[in-house]
Design a protein around this motif. Structure first.
Motif: not given
Length: 173
Positions: A131-132, A135, A28, A31-32, A24-25, A126-129
């Motif tokens: 990671a999701q 996951s 994230r 993505t950045e 996940k990390e 979208d880093p949260d997406r």
């Protein structure tokens, strides 16, 4: 000669939990930092993972899978994260190697699109997406692996005579 290890359902769940946290990390951070060129390379790896037929050896199939996860971690820019992901992905892929060989059909089942969805999320920035989605991809792998382990009651790993690029590092020879 290689040692024999058990892949119990508990072991598979535990190692998957750690792997999920790391992956996940990794997604994230990827993505950045991902450039257009990085995204194209990830897409190329995705195309390799959705081939409709198995290669003659399951090891090569699993090496392609590991290659995708290595690439996401590499783009993240954290070498230590890449090393740790490989440390936790390798035993899972070794277990898949053991469990999947006797079960694999002549043709691969349709891809769940996990890798493609990860790349799409990375590309949107979208880093949260990302990671999701990563996951969910790792949990899907965990669920299959746990089902295999339950069916075989933690079957022993088969001995493998060659050491392909990084897959069997957990094997003590």
């Amino acid at each position: 000669r290689c040692s024999v290890a058990l892949f119990s359902p508990v072991f598979c769940r535990n190692i998957s939990r750690v792997r999920e946290t790391l992956e996940k990390e990794s997604a994230r951070l990827c993505t950045e930092r991902a450039t257009d060129r990085d995204i194209e390379r990830l897409r190329a790896l995705c195309r390799r993972t959705v081939s409709t037929t198995w290669t003659s050896g399951a090891v090569e199939d699993l090496d392609v899978e590991l290659g995708f996860h290595r690439a996401v971690a590499r783009v993240s820019g954290y070498v230590q994260l890449q090393d740790e992901i490989e440390r936790f992905v390798t035993p899972m892929l070794t277990a898949f190697l053991r469990f999947r060989i006797p079960r694999r059909p002549a043709h691969k089942p349709p891809s769940d699109g996990g890798h493609d969805l990860v790349v799409e999320a990375i590309e949107t920035g979208d880093p949260d997406r990302a990671a999701q989605v990563m996951s969910a991809h790792v949990r899907a792998s965990r669920d299959v692996l746990v089902r295999y382990a339950q069916a075989d009651r933690g079957a022993e790993r088969e001995l493998v005579s060659q050491r392909p690029r990084g897959i069997i590092e957990s094997c003590v020879c």
